[in-house]
Design a protein around this motif. Structure first.
Motif, PDB file in Angstrom:
ATOM      1  N   VAL A 145       0.778  -1.222  -0.529  1.00 27.67           N
ATOM      2  CA  VAL A 145      -0.513  -0.014  -0.094  1.00 27.67           C
ATOM      3  C   VAL A 145       0.835   1.079   0.075  1.00 27.67           C
ATOM      4  O   VAL A 145       0.678   2.345  -0.711  1.00 27.67           O
ATOM      5  N   LEU A 146       1.775   1.205   0.793  1.00 31.48           N
ATOM      6  CA  LEU A 146       2.497   2.161   0.069  1.00 31.48           C
ATOM      7  C   LEU A 146       3.398   2.684  -0.474  1.00 31.48           C
ATOM      8  O   LEU A 146       3.904   3.788  -1.018  1.00 31.48           O
ATOM      9  N   ASP A 147       4.248   1.807  -1.360  1.00 27.05           N
ATOM     10  CA  ASP A 147       4.760   1.457  -2.403  1.00 27.05           C
ATOM     11  C   ASP A 147       3.706   2.197  -3.421  1.00 27.05           C
ATOM     12  O   ASP A 147       4.616   3.384  -4.473  1.00 27.05           O
ATOM     13  N   GLN A 148       3.038   2.059  -3.563  1.00 30.30           N
ATOM     14  CA  GLN A 148       1.555   2.279  -4.163  1.00 30.30           C
ATOM     15  C   GLN A 148       1.325   3.487  -3.909  1.00 30.30           C
ATOM     16  O   GLN A 148       1.184   4.484  -4.798  1.00 30.30           O
ATOM     17  N   ALA A 149       1.027   4.593  -2.814  1.00 28.57           N
ATOM     18  CA  ALA A 149       1.223   5.641  -2.772  1.00 28.57           C
ATOM     19  C   ALA A 149       1.900   6.525  -3.287  1.00 28.57           C
ATOM     20  O   ALA A 149       1.458   7.157  -3.537  1.00 28.57           O
ATOM     21  N   ALA A 150       3.279   6.413  -2.938  1.00 23.92           N
ATOM     22  CA  ALA A 150       4.041   6.538  -3.055  1.00 23.92           C
ATOM     23  C   ALA A 150       4.123   7.344  -4.739  1.00 23.92           C
ATOM     24  O   ALA A 150       4.913   7.759  -5.002  1.00 23.92           O
ATOM     25  N   ILE A 152       1.991   7.067  -6.577  1.00 21.74           N
ATOM     26  CA  ILE A 152       0.771   7.854  -7.129  1.00 21.74           C
ATOM     27  C   ILE A 152       1.529   9.379  -6.863  1.00 21.74           C
ATOM     28  O   ILE A 152       0.967  10.199  -7.905  1.00 21.74           O
ATOM     29  N   ALA A 153       1.459   9.534  -5.890  1.00 19.87           N
ATOM     30  CA  ALA A 153       2.283  10.740  -5.554  1.00 19.87           C
ATOM     31  C   ALA A 153       2.963  11.367  -6.674  1.00 19.87           C
ATOM     32  O   ALA A 153       3.414  12.688  -6.913  1.00 19.87           O
ATOM     33  N   GLU A 154       4.290  10.181  -6.690  1.00 20.12           N
ATOM     34  CA  GLU A 154       4.841  10.883  -7.883  1.00 20.12           C
ATOM     35  C   GLU A 154       4.400  10.967  -9.356  1.00 20.12           C
ATOM     36  O   GLU A 154       4.788  11.987  -9.695  1.00 20.12           O
ATOM     37  N   ARG A 155       3.567  10.464  -9.656  1.00 17.68           N
ATOM     38  CA  ARG A 155       3.455  10.970 -10.367  1.00 17.68           C
ATOM     39  C   ARG A 155       2.214  11.798 -10.865  1.00 17.68           C
ATOM     40  O   ARG A 155       1.621  12.763 -11.850  1.00 17.68           O
ATOM     41  N   LEU A 156       1.344  12.571  -9.896  1.00 16.73           N
ATOM     42  CA  LEU A 156       1.062  13.244  -9.823  1.00 16.73           C
ATOM     43  C   LEU A 156       1.929  14.996 -10.149  1.00 16.73           C
ATOM     44  O   LEU A 156       1.722  15.671 -10.573  1.00 16.73           O
ATOM     45  N   ASP A 157       3.016  14.424  -9.739  1.00 18.03           N
ATOM     46  CA  ASP A 157       4.056  15.402 -10.460  1.00 18.03           C
ATOM     47  C   ASP A 157       4.325  15.252 -11.209  1.00 18.03           C
ATOM     48  O   ASP A 157       4.675  16.509 -11.856  1.00 18.03           O
ATOM     49  N   LEU A 158       4.819  14.307 -12.238  1.00 18.71           N
ATOM     50  CA  LEU A 158       4.242  14.144 -13.710  1.00 18.71           C
ATOM     51  C   LEU A 158       3.535  14.712 -14.199  1.00 18.71           C
ATOM     52  O   LEU A 158       3.453  15.482 -15.307  1.00 18.71           O
ATOM     53  N   ILE A 159       2.371  14.848 -13.915  1.00 12.47           N
ATOM     54  CA  ILE A 159       1.321  15.289 -14.502  1.00 12.47           C
ATOM     55  C   ILE A 159       0.981  16.454 -14.347  1.00 12.47           C
ATOM     56  O   ILE A 159       1.326  17.425 -15.859  1.00 12.47           O
ATOM     57  N   ARG A 160       1.842  16.616 -13.440  1.00 17.97           N
ATOM     58  CA  ARG A 160       1.538  18.849 -13.183  1.00 17.97           C
ATOM     59  C   ARG A 160       3.377  19.425 -13.248  1.00 17.97           C
ATOM     60  O   ARG A 160       3.175  20.398 -14.928  1.00 17.97           O
ATOM     61  N   ASP A 161       4.073  18.428 -13.820  1.00 17.34           N
ATOM     62  CA  ASP A 161       5.439  19.386 -14.985  1.00 17.34           C
ATOM     63  C   ASP A 161       4.588  19.025 -16.305  1.00 17.34           C
ATOM     64  O   ASP A 161       5.235  19.947 -17.722  1.00 17.34           O
ATOM     65  N   ALA A 162       4.067  17.743 -17.143  1.00 18.97           N
ATOM     66  CA  ALA A 162       3.747  17.238 -18.068  1.00 18.97           C
ATOM     67  C   ALA A 162       2.810  19.064 -18.477  1.00 18.97           C
ATOM     68  O   ALA A 162       3.130  19.399 -19.203  1.00 18.97           O
ATOM     69  N   ALA A 163       1.223  19.213 -18.232  1.00 19.62           N
ATOM     70  CA  ALA A 163       0.766  19.891 -17.883  1.00 19.62           C
ATOM     71  C   ALA A 163       1.518  21.893 -18.259  1.00 19.62           C
ATOM     72  O   ALA A 163       0.854  22.630 -18.983  1.00 19.62           O
ATOM     73  N   LEU A 164       2.582  21.413 -16.926  1.00 18.53           N
ATOM     74  CA  LEU A 164       3.386  22.725 -17.022  1.00 18.53           C
ATOM     75  C   LEU A 164       4.184  22.925 -18.452  1.00 18.53           C
ATOM     76  O   LEU A 164       4.050  24.105 -19.022  1.00 18.53           O
ATOM     77  N   GLU A 165       4.100  21.604 -18.694  1.00 12.67           N
ATOM     78  CA  GLU A 165       5.056  21.974 -20.734  1.00 12.67           C
ATOM     79  C   GLU A 165       4.332  21.885 -21.343  1.00 12.67           C
ATOM     80  O   GLU A 165       4.417  22.837 -22.464  1.00 12.67           O
ATOM     81  N   ALA A 166       2.769  21.566 -21.513  1.00 17.25           N
ATOM     82  CA  ALA A 166       1.803  21.651 -22.463  1.00 17.25           C
ATOM     83  C   ALA A 166       1.300  22.882 -22.251  1.00 17.25           C
ATOM     84  O   ALA A 166       1.209  23.889 -23.498  1.00 17.25           O
ATOM     85  N   GLU A 167       0.817  23.614 -21.857  1.00 18.43           N
ATOM     86  CA  GLU A 167       1.199  25.108 -20.840  1.00 18.43           C
ATOM     87  C   GLU A 167       1.271  26.320 -21.683  1.00 18.43           C
ATOM     88  O   GLU A 167       1.534  27.176 -22.304  1.00 18.43           O
ATOM     89  N   THR A 168       3.077  26.218 -21.256  1.00 18.66           N
ATOM     90  CA  THR A 168       3.730  26.458 -21.791  1.00 18.66           C
ATOM     91  C   THR A 168       4.363  26.986 -23.707  1.00 18.66           C
ATOM     92  O   THR A 168       4.408  27.450 -24.205  1.00 18.66           O
ATOM     93  N   ALA A 169       4.565  25.052 -23.937  1.00 24.55           N
ATOM     94  CA  ALA A 169       4.241  25.268 -25.268  1.00 24.55           C
ATOM     95  C   ALA A 169       2.904  25.005 -26.187  1.00 24.55           C
ATOM     96  O   ALA A 169       3.346  25.424 -27.151  1.00 24.55           O
ATOM     97  N   GLY A 170       1.996  24.276 -25.512  1.00 22.69           N
ATOM     98  CA  GLY A 170       0.226  24.441 -26.733  1.00 22.69           C
ATOM     99  C   GLY A 170       0.668  23.882 -28.017  1.00 22.69           C
ATOM    100  O   GLY A 170      -0.073  23.818 -28.627  1.00 22.69           O
TER     101      GLY A 170
END
Length: 215
Positions: A145-150, A152-170
């Motif tokens: 459970v703890l490994d999977q939760a960690a 997911i938290a890492e994947r949220l960071d990846l989504i945030r970074d990808a959203a920032l790149e998409a917003e910048t590059a369009g």
């Protein structure tokens, strides 16, 4: 799953080693002629029996004693992942709170809103992990459970970074990469919810198991 297979194979190999040592002692009396080796063999047998039997009995007793708190911790993590409007966690109806993919021509405003939502989502999940991680690591068999939760938290960071790149590059390419990250996140959330439900059911069975006198 892979870790479970490796653990089962290790147990089988350890028991086979104990059987070989005992067979040598009974059939040949080899250990009588080699004192040091016999001491090492006895130590190996004692260690394996302690790790496979004694420690597991103690761990099971500890898990059973803390089963109500373990259930609370697991349920709290389920609340952090469940859609409040569609779920009834107390009744076992859990609908994961997933992230909808972004359209190929998403506006900068929608991407900004997604990034803010990701930050809130990560804060909620990190709060549940921080609250219960120490207890689950020490008093319950909840490493998965703890490994999977960690993850997911890492994947949220990846989504945030990808959203920032998409917003910048369009660029539609960047949006496609963002949606790929969202898809991987959703799969991970569903897997964690399934694991949490399995752990809750196992905890309920453990709590209802008959008590062994003296444990």
């Amino acid at each position: 799953m892979r870790w479970a297979v490796v653990r089962q194979l290790s147990v089988i190999a350890a028991l086979a080693l104990v059987a070989v040592i005992l067979w040598i002692d009974i059939a040949t009396g080899l250990w009588k002629d080699y004192v040091i080796l016999s001491g090492l063999a006895a130590g190996v047998v004692t260690f394996i029996l302690t790790a496979l039997i004694v420690d597991r009995v103690i761990a099971r007793s500890t898990h059973r004693r803390w089963a109500p708190v373990t259930r609370l911790a697991l349920t709290d993590m389920l609340h952090a992942l469940a859609d409040d409007d569609a779920s009834e966690v107390a009744r076992g109806r859990i609908v994961p709170r997933l992230i909808e993919p972004i359209g190929p021509h998403a506006s900068a405003e929608s991407l900004t809103a997604l990034r803010h939502a990701i930050v809130d989502e990560r804060r909620l999940l990190a709060g549940a992990i921080a609250l219960w991680s120490t207890f689950l690591a020490s008093s319950a068999d909840a490493t998965e459970v703890l490994d999977q939760a960690a993850e997911i938290a890492e994947r949220l960071d990846l989504i945030r970074d990808a959203a920032l790149e998409a917003e910048t590059a369009g660029s539609p390419v960047q949006v496609a990469e963002l949606n790929a990250e969202i898809g991987r996140f959703n799969v991970a959330v569903e897997a964690l919810v399934s694991e949490l439900r399995r752990q809750v059911a196992a905890t309920d069975r453990l709590a209802q198991a008959p008590v062994i006198p003296g444990r």
